[in-house]
Scaffold this motif. Structure first.
Motif, mmCIF file in Angstrom:
data_model
loop_
_atom_site.group_PDB
_atom_site.id
_atom_site.type_symbol
_atom_site.label_atom_id
_atom_site.label_comp_id
_atom_site.label_asym_id
_atom_site.label_seq_id
_atom_site.Cartn_x
_atom_site.Cartn_y
_atom_site.Cartn_z
ATOM 1 N N LYS A 113 0.868 -1.180 0.000
ATOM 2 C CA LYS A 113 0.000 0.000 0.000
ATOM 3 C C LYS A 113 0.903 1.227 0.000
ATOM 4 O O LYS A 113 1.631 1.466 0.965
ATOM 5 C CB LYS A 113 -0.910 0.027 1.234
ATOM 6 N N MET A 114 0.855 2.004 -1.071
ATOM 7 C CA MET A 114 1.708 3.178 -1.186
ATOM 8 C C MET A 114 0.860 4.402 -1.514
ATOM 9 O O MET A 114 -0.361 4.298 -1.709
ATOM 10 C CB MET A 114 2.792 2.961 -2.242
ATOM 11 N N GLN A 115 1.514 5.549 -1.569
ATOM 12 C CA GLN A 115 0.819 6.775 -1.920
ATOM 13 C C GLN A 115 1.734 7.668 -2.752
ATOM 14 O O GLN A 115 2.961 7.573 -2.673
ATOM 15 C CB GLN A 115 0.338 7.529 -0.683
ATOM 16 N N ILE A 116 1.107 8.515 -3.558
ATOM 17 C CA ILE A 116 1.838 9.495 -4.360
ATOM 18 C C ILE A 116 1.593 10.864 -3.756
ATOM 19 O O ILE A 116 0.439 11.278 -3.586
ATOM 20 C CB ILE A 116 1.382 9.480 -5.828
ATOM 21 N N ASP A 117 2.661 11.564 -3.428
ATOM 22 C CA ASP A 117 2.565 12.940 -2.956
ATOM 23 C C ASP A 117 2.872 13.848 -4.139
ATOM 24 O O ASP A 117 4.004 13.892 -4.629
ATOM 25 C CB ASP A 117 3.551 13.188 -1.813
ATOM 26 N N SER A 118 1.849 14.573 -4.615
ATOM 27 C CA SER A 118 1.995 15.402 -5.809
ATOM 28 C C SER A 118 1.515 16.818 -5.522
ATOM 29 O O SER A 118 0.808 17.065 -4.544
ATOM 30 C CB SER A 118 1.204 14.804 -6.979
ATOM 31 N N SER A 119 1.889 17.747 -6.389
ATOM 32 C CA SER A 119 1.504 19.160 -6.256
ATOM 33 C C SER A 119 0.781 19.598 -7.526
ATOM 34 O O SER A 119 1.321 19.453 -8.630
ATOM 35 C CB SER A 119 2.738 20.035 -6.019
ATOM 36 N N PHE A 120 -0.426 20.159 -7.359
ATOM 37 C CA PHE A 120 -1.227 20.620 -8.490
ATOM 38 C C PHE A 120 -1.402 22.134 -8.419
ATOM 39 O O PHE A 120 -1.506 22.705 -7.334
ATOM 40 C CB PHE A 120 -2.600 19.940 -8.497
ATOM 41 N N ALA A 121 -1.430 22.754 -9.574
ATOM 42 C CA ALA A 121 -1.605 24.200 -9.660
ATOM 43 C C ALA A 121 -2.981 24.600 -9.156
ATOM 44 O O ALA A 121 -3.941 23.818 -9.211
ATOM 45 C CB ALA A 121 -1.405 24.671 -11.099
ATOM 46 N N GLU A 122 -3.075 25.840 -8.673
ATOM 47 C CA GLU A 122 -4.346 26.307 -8.125
ATOM 48 C C GLU A 122 -5.444 26.352 -9.194
ATOM 49 O O GLU A 122 -6.632 26.268 -8.877
ATOM 50 C CB GLU A 122 -4.169 27.682 -7.491
ATOM 51 N N ALA A 123 -5.057 26.474 -10.467
ATOM 52 C CA ALA A 123 -6.059 26.479 -11.540
ATOM 53 C C ALA A 123 -6.731 25.125 -11.692
ATOM 54 O O ALA A 123 -7.865 25.040 -12.184
ATOM 55 C CB ALA A 123 -5.408 26.888 -12.858
ATOM 56 N N ASP A 124 -6.062 24.045 -11.258
ATOM 57 C CA ASP A 124 -6.597 22.690 -11.410
ATOM 58 C C ASP A 124 -7.208 22.138 -10.130
ATOM 59 O O ASP A 124 -7.994 21.185 -10.191
ATOM 60 C CB ASP A 124 -5.491 21.732 -11.872
ATOM 61 N N ILE A 125 -6.843 22.696 -8.979
ATOM 62 C CA ILE A 125 -7.210 22.077 -7.715
ATOM 63 C C ILE A 125 -8.720 22.087 -7.496
ATOM 64 O O ILE A 125 -9.269 21.212 -6.817
ATOM 65 C CB ILE A 125 -6.493 22.793 -6.536
ATOM 66 N N GLY A 126 -9.430 23.050 -8.090
ATOM 67 C CA GLY A 126 -10.880 23.107 -7.911
ATOM 68 C C GLY A 126 -11.612 21.938 -8.548
ATOM 69 O O GLY A 126 -12.728 21.608 -8.138
ATOM 70 N N ASN A 127 -10.997 21.284 -9.544
ATOM 71 C CA ASN A 127 -11.632 20.145 -10.214
ATOM 72 C C ASN A 127 -11.303 18.807 -9.571
ATOM 73 O O ASN A 127 -11.829 17.779 -9.984
ATOM 74 C CB ASN A 127 -11.195 20.102 -11.686
ATOM 75 N N ILE A 128 -10.411 18.823 -8.580
ATOM 76 C CA ILE A 128 -9.960 17.574 -7.962
ATOM 77 C C ILE A 128 -10.779 17.296 -6.715
ATOM 78 O O ILE A 128 -10.925 18.150 -5.837
ATOM 79 C CB ILE A 128 -8.456 17.648 -7.623
ATOM 80 N N LYS A 129 -11.312 16.078 -6.625
ATOM 81 C CA LYS A 129 -12.136 15.662 -5.487
ATOM 82 C C LYS A 129 -11.635 14.312 -4.969
ATOM 83 O O LYS A 129 -11.085 13.506 -5.723
ATOM 84 C CB LYS A 129 -13.615 15.543 -5.898
ATOM 85 N N VAL A 130 -11.854 14.089 -3.685
ATOM 86 C CA VAL A 130 -11.486 12.808 -3.078
ATOM 87 C C VAL A 130 -12.295 11.690 -3.726
ATOM 88 O O VAL A 130 -13.504 11.801 -3.927
ATOM 89 C CB VAL A 130 -11.735 12.838 -1.555
ATOM 90 N N GLY A 131 -11.623 10.593 -4.084
ATOM 91 C CA GLY A 131 -12.280 9.457 -4.708
ATOM 92 C C GLY A 131 -12.164 9.413 -6.214
ATOM 93 O O GLY A 131 -12.523 8.398 -6.831
ATOM 94 N N GLN A 132 -11.646 10.476 -6.850
ATOM 95 C CA GLN A 132 -11.509 10.468 -8.306
ATOM 96 C C GLN A 132 -10.454 9.461 -8.751
ATOM 97 O O GLN A 132 -9.491 9.191 -8.039
ATOM 98 C CB GLN A 132 -11.134 11.870 -8.801
ATOM 99 N N GLN A 133 -10.661 8.917 -9.943
ATOM 100 C CA GLN A 133 -9.737 7.935 -10.488
ATOM 101 C C GLN A 133 -8.460 8.614 -10.997
ATOM 102 O O GLN A 133 -8.508 9.716 -11.536
ATOM 103 C CB GLN A 133 -10.399 7.153 -11.619
ATOM 104 N N VAL A 134 -7.339 7.915 -10.821
ATOM 105 C CA VAL A 134 -6.036 8.448 -11.192
ATOM 106 C C VAL A 134 -5.302 7.425 -12.053
ATOM 107 O O VAL A 134 -5.321 6.223 -11.750
ATOM 108 C CB VAL A 134 -5.190 8.777 -9.941
ATOM 109 N N ARG A 135 -4.686 7.901 -13.109
ATOM 110 C CA ARG A 135 -3.767 7.085 -13.907
ATOM 111 C C ARG A 135 -2.377 7.692 -13.799
ATOM 112 O O ARG A 135 -2.231 8.914 -13.811
ATOM 113 C CB ARG A 135 -4.208 7.027 -15.375
#
Length: 393
Positions: free
Chosen positions: A213-235
């Motif tokens: 069980k691992m995790q990715i620590d990433s940084s997203f621009a403020e222009a994109d952060i509004g579209n990101i929600k907990v539970g969304q699928q990631v590739r």
């Protein structure tokens, strides 16, 4: 024939030759002018699915990463584990030289015995003083002094026992135990090395509790952060397996911003399953988060939204020339070939995957051809290939 008449005839001949050359050039240009189908490349609109994503880079890390240190100073005597070693909770990882701490334990044990001997004497003196006071051979003050001496002796025994317990604990700290079960990710000491725990606990080992069980620590621009929600699928992909796509889900969107050179970013944590244990801590992950999806919608190529005629052909229909392909958020203009001319059509757009864009509304339909690029340059009539305009007298 005089000289004036001769010059006039020559001038007339030159004018006729120039006129014939210009006429021939215009005729040749008309014959060789490419058709609209040859000049513009088109593509048919299709129905399909579109997925909009936002992207960023991140680092793979274990969910629980424990730094094992030491609470006492000393010289490393033995090492029982190494890099990549599997350990169980409570297992001994290493041992410091216990000689100094063992001597301190022996010293504190002797102090306890001495304090107990003093206590025995104080108890006997207190009992004797009470008997003498009962027979009125001593004063109340002398009895009180004997009682006080007994209490002091008991306190000294307790103090010596506490010091002995502390010394035994420090002796136990010379054996470093694993606080969790997991895998040794790193080892920062070797046999014979001296570690000092004077002001800050030094890190000896780093243990990952569960690499499945691992995790990715990433940084997203403020222009994109509004579209990101907990539970969304990631590739995501990693350089070690460039031809393979891995999957995860958004676990956390942290509120604390990071500002560097006036650029604001937010940390996003992605949960990742690693059952094959092929993903390793520290790998760079190229993350794509799915923020929107549409099924069976009309799609327009982004190249068609970017296309603009090079010679202002869209003015032929009496419509003003747009300044840019995407006039505003949610809107755009595409061009179609109609009656031998370019015709601009305004549409309302939706989400995009950077190759195709959803058409929400507009006077276009599936199968219709839209212009994506201009393949052959068009020369303006009345201008020669050399760029010199011909003038007739």
């Amino acid at each position: 024939m005089n000289l004036r008449s001769l010059l006039w005839n020559k001038f007339t001949l030159v004018v006729l030759l120039v006129a014939l050359a210009a006429g021939g050039y215009l005729y040749w240009k008309k014959v060789h002018q490419p058709s609209l189908d040859e000049r513009y490349k088109t593509q048919a609109l299709e129905m399909g699915d579109v997925t909009q994503t936002v992207s960023a880079n991140g680092t793979l890390n274990p969910v629980v990463l424990v730094n094992v240190g030491t609470q006492v100073s000393g010289t490393v005597k033995k090492l029982y584990v190494d890099f990549n070693g599997q350990v169980e909770k409570g297992q001994v990882l290493m041992e410091l030289d216990p000689a100094v701490y063992q001597a301190q334990v022996d010293l504190s044990a002797a102090s306890v015995n001495n304090a107990r001997a003093s206590l025995d004497l104080a108890q006997a003196n207190e009992a004797r003083a009470r008997e003498l006071f009962r027979k009125e051979y001593i004063s109340r003050q002398e009895l009180d002094q004997a009682v006080q001496a007994l209490k002091s002796a008991r306190a000294q025994v307790a103090q010596a026992q506490a010091q002995a317990q502390k010394d035994r604990t420090n002796l136990g700290y010379t054996q470093i135990h694993s606080p969790v079960s997991g895998v040794v990710v790193s080892r920062m000491v070797d046999v014979g090395q001296t570690v000092a725990a004077s002001f800050q606990t030094p890190t000896l080992f780093t243990i990952a509790q569960d690499l499945s069980k691992m995790q990715i620590d990433s940084s997203f621009a403020e222009a994109d952060i509004g579209n990101i929600k907990v539970g969304q699928q990631v590739r995501f992909t990693v350089d070690a397996f460039s031809n393979r796509t891995f999957h995860g889900t958004v676990k956390q969107r942290r509120l604390n911003p990071t500002t560097q050179q006036n650029v604001v970013t937010y940390d996003v944590v992605v949960a990742v399953d690693n059952p094959e244990l092929i993903l390793m801590p520290g790998m760079t992950a190229y993350v794509n988060i799915v923020v929107a999806q549409r099924k069976e919608v009309l799609l327009v190529p982004n190249a068609a939204l970017r296309f603009r005629p090079a010679d202002g052909s869209e003015k032929k229909n009496g419509k003003p020339k747009p300044k840019e392909g995407r006039k505003k958020s949610g809107g755009g203009t595409v061009y179609v070939l109609e009656n031998g001319q370019l015709k601009p059509l305004s549409i309302v757009t939706g989400i995009t995957d950077n190759k195709f864009t959803e058409v929400v509304s507009g006077d276009i339909k599936a199968g219709q051809q839209v212009v994506t690029e201009e393949t052959v340059a068009n020369e303006n009539s009345g201008q020669a290939s050399g760029g010199v305009r011909m003038r007739m007298f």
